[in-house]
Design a protein around this motif. Structure first.
Motif, PDB file in Angstrom:
ATOM      1  N   ASN A  15     -21.462 -19.270 -41.021  1.00 40.85           N
ATOM      2  CA  ASN A  15     -21.480 -19.227 -39.552  1.00 40.85           C
ATOM      3  C   ASN A  15     -22.746 -19.830 -38.984  1.00 40.85           C
ATOM      4  O   ASN A  15     -22.727 -20.429 -37.903  1.00 40.85           O
ATOM      5  N   GLN A  16     -23.854 -19.703 -39.721  1.00 43.84           N
ATOM      6  CA  GLN A  16     -25.131 -20.202 -39.229  1.00 43.84           C
ATOM      7  C   GLN A  16     -25.152 -21.726 -39.145  1.00 43.84           C
ATOM      8  O   GLN A  16     -25.703 -22.300 -38.195  1.00 43.84           O
ATOM      9  N   TYR A  17     -24.541 -22.403 -40.132  1.00 41.98           N
ATOM     10  CA  TYR A  17     -24.648 -23.866 -40.188  1.00 41.98           C
ATOM     11  C   TYR A  17     -23.322 -24.567 -39.926  1.00 41.98           C
ATOM     12  O   TYR A  17     -23.158 -25.731 -40.258  1.00 41.98           O
ATOM     13  N   ALA A  18     -22.362 -23.844 -39.303  1.00 42.35           N
ATOM     14  CA  ALA A  18     -21.075 -24.474 -39.014  1.00 42.35           C
ATOM     15  C   ALA A  18     -21.206 -25.562 -37.947  1.00 42.35           C
ATOM     16  O   ALA A  18     -20.514 -26.588 -37.990  1.00 42.35           O
ATOM     17  N   ASP A  19     -22.112 -25.371 -36.986  1.00 40.41           N
ATOM     18  CA  ASP A  19     -22.262 -26.324 -35.877  1.00 40.41           C
ATOM     19  C   ASP A  19     -23.523 -27.180 -36.008  1.00 40.41           C
ATOM     20  O   ASP A  19     -23.971 -27.768 -35.025  1.00 40.41           O
TER      21      ASP A  19
END
Length: 399
Positions: free
Chosen positions: A95-99
């Motif tokens: 979730n931290q590096y999805a965007d």
């Protein structure tokens, strides 16, 4: 014998395994930078909830220090065990590096972990699905409360109108209800309420007589305790005490019974069969209270006078003949009729409040409790307000 058992090969292997399990290594992290801008995260030891696990912040600090990073990969060959603690750690990283245009590779993870992560991210969270705590503006809440009060008033007026029509049908012999239900409700509202009515009425008579005696003894007018108790009980207090008792005992029962039928969809079934719930459920209960309340009021008046008689004869040295004669002298038909009018009005109010809250009940167990509470509160407030109106009218008419 013990030495032979302990020297058995299978038991020795079992003991060695227990010793090995006692020395479980906690989860650890190590990092390695590859030439293709990939950060390799090595997971070691046991990643279970009972162990002290590394934080996501260690991975974040490595990502910040490595400029131009494009992918995060995992190496789990030295991983000895895992549970939801590892899944929570990996979910936070994804979730931290999805965007942030950084790919989180899952090839090096165990097969079970990959399947669970696939299930976790298979259906994305619907936008607006989370309940956000927000307080509405003051004017919005005032408007909603006003609209709710208006709707409740309309429902109350409709209910009163339907109850009046049901009474008209009863008088012309067209109301549809079970006579056995009416007799059962009369028994519950009348005979079964006598013990509590007796206790409360006698105690109220005792209290009125004792309080009045404290003041009247200062003037040597103890005999007028009989007037005080008789007029107070017959005119107002007897009916009020019976009304409060029936509000907490019978009005709450009406709301709970009809509310439970609303939850079980029994009222919908009656409407489907073409039977009016107002005639079948509400009318017998209202008739029972209207018939029983005046009788209970007369009984409460007698018990209240008896309580005053006990104080007057036992504490004030008034003879029983004097007390009875003074009581008869103080009472008249006007006081008695006003007390019966109070009782009749209270019976209608308690029945209407209990049945109305039961009909308005929601479709859950908590709604039944709320309906019961609301019925008792509405009944008691009505019982407090009604004597004020009746007293003002009686004073205007000179009664």
């Amino acid at each position: 014998l013990h030495s032979e058992i302990l020297s058995a090969p299978i038991l020795q292997i079992f003991i060695m395994q227990l010793a090995k399990e006692d020395k479980i290594e906690p989860g650890e992290l190590s990092f390695d930078r590859k030439a293709d801008n990939t950060l390799l995260v090595r997971l070691k030891g046991s990643w279970t909830i009972g162990q002290k696990l590394p934080s996501v912040g260690e991975v974040q600090s490595q990502v910040k220090s490595d400029t131009g990073l494009k992918e995060i990969a995992f190496d789990t060959r030295e991983l000895s065990g895992w549970d939801s603690g590892l899944l929570s750690f990996l979910t936070k990283i994804i979730n931290q590096y999805a965007d942030k245009n950084i790919t989180v590779g899952q090839e090096g993870l165990p097969e079970g972990v990959r399947k669970l992560l696939h299930l976790a991210f298979a259906v994305p969270e619907r936008k607006g699905a989370r309940r956000e705590a927000s307080q509405e503006p003051l004017l919005t809440r005032i408007g909603a409360a006003t609209i709710g009060a208006g709707q409740s008033s309309v429902e109350t007026l409709n209910f009163i109108g339907e109850a009046f029509l049901a009474f008209l049908k009863f008088f012309v012999g067209k109301a549809r209800f079970q006579r056995s239900d009416l007799m059962l409700t009369i028994q519950q509202c009348g005979a079964q309420a006598l013990p509590i009515v007796s206790l409360i009425s006698v105690l109220v008579g005792l209290i009125l007589a004792f309080i009045g005696a404290v003041q009247l003894m200062m003037f040597g007018a103890q005999i007028f305790v009989a007037d005080l108790v008789a007029i107070a009980m017959v005119r107002v207090m007897g009916a009020v005490m019976v009304g409060v008792i029936m509000a907490g005992r019978t009005g709450a029962a009406f709301a709970a019974q009809i509310g439970t039928m609303q939850v079980n969809e029994e009222i919908d079934a009656l409407q489907t069969l073409g039977i009016s719930p107002m005639e079948f459920l509400v009318l017998p209960r209202m008739l029972a209270l209207i018939l029983m309340m005046p009788l209970l009021c007369v009984y409460a008046d007698l018990m209240g006078v008896l309580g005053g008689f006990i104080v007057g004869v036992g504490m004030l040295d008034i003879s029983s003949t004097q007390y009875i004669n003074q009581t008869i002298k103080a009472l008249n038909l006007y006081h008695f009729s006003i007390g019966l009018l109070h009782a009749l009005v209270f019976g209608v109010l308690v029945a209407l409040a209990g049945c109305l809250r039961g009909i308005q009940c929601g479709r859950s167990a908590s709604a039944v409790g709320q309906a019961t509470t609301s019925a008792v509160v509405t009944s008691i407030v009505s019982i407090v307000l009604a004597p004020a109106v009746i007293t003002i009218v009686a004073n205007l008419l000179g009664i």
